[in-house]
Design a protein around this motif. Structure first.
Motif, PDB file in Angstrom:
ATOM      1  N   ASP A 146      62.405   2.919  66.306  1.00  0.00           N
ATOM      2  CA  ASP A 146      63.031   3.863  65.379  1.00  0.00           C
ATOM      3  C   ASP A 146      61.990   4.492  64.460  1.00  0.00           C
ATOM      4  OD1 ASP A 146      65.778   3.431  66.118  1.00  0.00           O
ATOM      5  OD2 ASP A 146      65.658   1.486  65.114  1.00  0.00           O
ATOM      6  N   ALA A 147      62.302   5.694  63.976  1.00  0.00           N
ATOM      7  CA  ALA A 147      61.495   6.310  62.920  1.00  0.00           C
ATOM      8  C   ALA A 147      61.836   5.603  61.609  1.00  0.00           C
ATOM      9  CB  ALA A 147      61.818   7.793  62.829  1.00  0.00           C
ATOM     10  N   GLU A 148      60.836   5.139  60.893  1.00  0.00           N
ATOM     11  CA  GLU A 148      61.066   4.421  59.639  1.00  0.00           C
ATOM     12  C   GLU A 148      59.798   4.374  58.809  1.00  0.00           C
ATOM     13  OE1 GLU A 148      62.213   0.394  60.425  1.00  0.00           O
ATOM     14  OE2 GLU A 148      60.607   0.050  61.856  1.00  0.00           O
ATOM     15  N   ASN A 149      59.924   3.871  57.607  1.00  0.00           N
ATOM     16  CA  ASN A 149      58.779   3.710  56.707  1.00  0.00           C
ATOM     17  C   ASN A 149      57.977   4.994  56.520  1.00  0.00           C
ATOM     18  OD1 ASN A 149      59.302   0.916  56.292  1.00  0.00           O
ATOM     19  ND2 ASN A 149      58.293   0.433  58.226  1.00  0.00           N
ATOM     20  N   GLY A 150      58.686   6.128  56.484  1.00  0.00           N
ATOM     21  CA  GLY A 150      58.027   7.391  56.202  1.00  0.00           C
ATOM     22  C   GLY A 150      57.306   8.031  57.359  1.00  0.00           C
ATOM     23  N   PHE A 151      57.501   7.519  58.583  1.00  0.00           N
ATOM     24  CA  PHE A 151      56.862   8.138  59.751  1.00  0.00           C
ATOM     25  C   PHE A 151      57.874   8.275  60.872  1.00  0.00           C
ATOM     26  CE2 PHE A 151      54.530   8.299  63.705  1.00  0.00           C
ATOM     27  CZ  PHE A 151      53.554   9.233  63.412  1.00  0.00           C
ATOM     28  N   PRO A 152      57.865   9.474  61.526  1.00  0.00           N
ATOM     29  CA  PRO A 152      57.041  10.654  61.272  1.00  0.00           C
ATOM     30  C   PRO A 152      57.284  11.268  59.888  1.00  0.00           C
ATOM     31  CG  PRO A 152      58.136  10.774  63.411  1.00  0.00           C
ATOM     32  CD  PRO A 152      58.780   9.667  62.657  1.00  0.00           C
ATOM     33  N   ALA A 153      56.394  12.176  59.516  1.00  0.00           N
ATOM     34  CA  ALA A 153      56.482  12.818  58.208  1.00  0.00           C
ATOM     35  C   ALA A 153      57.884  13.372  57.992  1.00  0.00           C
ATOM     36  CB  ALA A 153      55.447  13.932  58.114  1.00  0.00           C
ATOM     37  N   GLY A 154      58.439  13.083  56.826  1.00  0.00           N
ATOM     38  CA  GLY A 154      59.790  13.524  56.511  1.00  0.00           C
ATOM     39  C   GLY A 154      60.831  12.439  56.681  1.00  0.00           C
ATOM     40  N   THR A 155      60.449  11.326  57.344  1.00  0.00           N
ATOM     41  CA  THR A 155      61.359  10.198  57.506  1.00  0.00           C
ATOM     42  C   THR A 155      61.464   9.444  56.184  1.00  0.00           C
ATOM     43  OG1 THR A 155      60.730   9.959  59.825  1.00  0.00           O
ATOM     44  CG2 THR A 155      61.768   8.065  58.787  1.00  0.00           C
ATOM     45  N   PRO A 156      62.665   9.027  55.789  1.00  0.00           N
ATOM     46  CA  PRO A 156      62.806   8.259  54.545  1.00  0.00           C
ATOM     47  C   PRO A 156      61.950   6.997  54.560  1.00  0.00           C
ATOM     48  CG  PRO A 156      64.948   8.972  55.332  1.00  0.00           C
ATOM     49  CD  PRO A 156      63.971   9.286  56.429  1.00  0.00           C
ATOM     50  N   GLY A 157      61.462   6.599  53.398  1.00  0.00           N
ATOM     51  CA  GLY A 157      60.672   5.380  53.308  1.00  0.00           C
ATOM     52  C   GLY A 157      61.527   4.151  53.510  1.00  0.00           C
ATOM     53  N   GLY A 158      60.907   3.067  53.893  1.00  0.00           N
ATOM     54  CA  GLY A 158      61.630   1.824  54.108  1.00  0.00           C
ATOM     55  C   GLY A 158      62.109   1.686  55.531  1.00  0.00           C
ATOM     56  N   PRO A 159      62.484   0.462  55.913  1.00  0.00           N
ATOM     57  CA  PRO A 159      62.967   0.215  57.268  1.00  0.00           C
ATOM     58  C   PRO A 159      64.371   0.764  57.484  1.00  0.00           C
ATOM     59  CG  PRO A 159      63.160  -1.765  55.948  1.00  0.00           C
ATOM     60  CD  PRO A 159      62.437  -0.764  55.101  1.00  0.00           C
ATOM     61  N   VAL A 160      64.750   0.930  58.738  1.00  0.00           N
ATOM     62  CA  VAL A 160      66.095   1.411  59.042  1.00  0.00           C
ATOM     63  C   VAL A 160      67.110   0.328  58.700  1.00  0.00           C
ATOM     64  CG1 VAL A 160      65.355   3.005  60.847  1.00  0.00           C
ATOM     65  CG2 VAL A 160      65.860   0.622  61.430  1.00  0.00           C
ATOM     66  N   ALA A 161      68.321   0.763  58.370  1.00  0.00           N
ATOM     67  CA  ALA A 161      69.367  -0.197  58.011  1.00  0.00           C
ATOM     68  C   ALA A 161      69.761  -1.059  59.202  1.00  0.00           C
ATOM     69  CB  ALA A 161      70.579   0.557  57.470  1.00  0.00           C
ATOM     70  N   ALA A 162      69.805  -0.458  60.380  1.00  0.00           N
ATOM     71  CA  ALA A 162      70.155  -1.191  61.600  1.00  0.00           C
ATOM     72  C   ALA A 162      69.361  -0.609  62.764  1.00  0.00           C
ATOM     73  CB  ALA A 162      71.651  -1.096  61.877  1.00  0.00           C
ATOM     74  N   MET A 163      68.769  -1.475  63.572  1.00  0.00           N
ATOM     75  CA  MET A 163      67.968  -1.013  64.699  1.00  0.00           C
ATOM     76  C   MET A 163      68.851  -0.359  65.750  1.00  0.00           C
ATOM     77  SD  MET A 163      65.366  -4.241  65.219  1.00  0.00           S
ATOM     78  CE  MET A 163      64.536  -3.488  66.636  1.00  0.00           C
ATOM     79  N   SER A 164      68.349   0.718  66.338  1.00  0.00           N
ATOM     80  CA  SER A 164      69.057   1.368  67.441  1.00  0.00           C
ATOM     81  C   SER A 164      68.921   0.510  68.695  1.00  0.00           C
ATOM     82  CB  SER A 164      68.466   2.753  67.700  1.00  0.00           C
ATOM     83  OG  SER A 164      67.121   2.633  68.132  1.00  0.00           O
ATOM     84  N   TRP A 165      69.737   0.813  69.706  1.00  0.00           N
ATOM     85  CA  TRP A 165      69.672   0.033  70.943  1.00  0.00           C
ATOM     86  C   TRP A 165      68.324   0.166  71.625  1.00  0.00           C
ATOM     87  CZ3 TRP A 165      68.637   2.268  75.625  1.00  0.00           C
ATOM     88  CH2 TRP A 165      68.760   3.662  75.703  1.00  0.00           C
ATOM     89  N   HIS A 166      67.739   1.378  71.565  1.00  0.00           N
ATOM     90  CA  HIS A 166      66.440   1.551  72.241  1.00  0.00           C
ATOM     91  C   HIS A 166      65.327   0.848  71.478  1.00  0.00           C
ATOM     92  CE1 HIS A 166      65.433   4.777  69.337  1.00  0.00           C
ATOM     93  NE2 HIS A 166      66.654   5.250  69.564  1.00  0.00           N
TER      94      HIS A 166
END
Length: 219
Positions: A116-136
């Protein structure tokens, strides 16, 4: 036509095409390292202290890291096939190539199912980890864990094989790699730890391929 040479030494069953498989395996690791390094330098917002290398597979240029994982994994699978053809009797004859192949297959799977996109990467992604991991992302993480666990098994088997053949340097180095692969994750330095682990892992697979090539050439 297939040429078969059987020997009592460490290399046997030399067939046409085996050299190409081992060469592919030798190049797999350096290819992954160079490709990932170039992407790290080119992608805005990527910070190894916060992001794992696999996160380069996310975003509009993510296909580059997907291709890197896939091609590297296929190269490692090629190495496994080459080792299966060439390793002679003795401890680890089948274990080393089998689990090396699982490592390669795991890399392919991890590449095809990005995190998943998380922790600010790619640019524009909110900081911090995702609330729930996607299946992929779950598939990616599972494949990565299985891949490096399999490589640890291959390294351990090679340690035993080398020790029984009194190849002290190879036994010690493979043993060290085994320990590194089994170290618990350090949450504060996950990205750096994974990168160092990957570097050591690919150094080991490259050395294994070059050693097989050298032994094959000498016979």
């Amino acid at each position: 036509m297939t040429a078969v040479v059987t020997t009592s030494g460490p290399i046997a069953h030399i067939r046409t095409g085996t050299r190409a498989l081992l060469i592919a395996g030798a190049w797999a690791g350096p290819f992954f390292v160079v490709s990932s390094l170039l992407q790290m330098l080119a992608r805005d917002g990527f910070d190894l202290r916060r992001h794992a290398l696999s996160q380069l597979a996310v975003g509009h240029l993510g296909w580059l890291q997907v291709a890197t994982f896939t091609l590297t994994g296929l190269g490692i699978v090629a190495l496994a096939v080459g080792l299966w053809r060439t390793l002679a009797t003795g401890a680890g004859r089948r274990t080393v190539p089998l689990f090396t192949g699982v490592f390669g297959a795991g890399l392919v799977l991890a590449g095809l199912f990005p995190p998943d996109a998380e922790n600010g990467f790619p640019a524009g992604t909110p900081g911090g980890p995702v609330a729930a991991m996607s299946w992929h992302a779950v598939v990616h993480a599972t494949a990565a864990v299985l891949a490096f666990t399999a490589l640890a098994v291959a390294c351990a088997a090679h340690t035993i094989r080398s020790a029984r053949r009194r190849a002290v340097a190879a036994a010690v180095l493979s043993g060290i790699v085994t320990v590194v692969l089994l170290l618990p994750p350090a949450p504060a330095y996950t990205g750096i730890q994974l990168a160092v682990t990957g570097l050591i892992s690919f150094a080991w697979t490259t050395a294994l391929a070059l050693s097989a090539l050298a032994a094959r050439t000498a016979r």
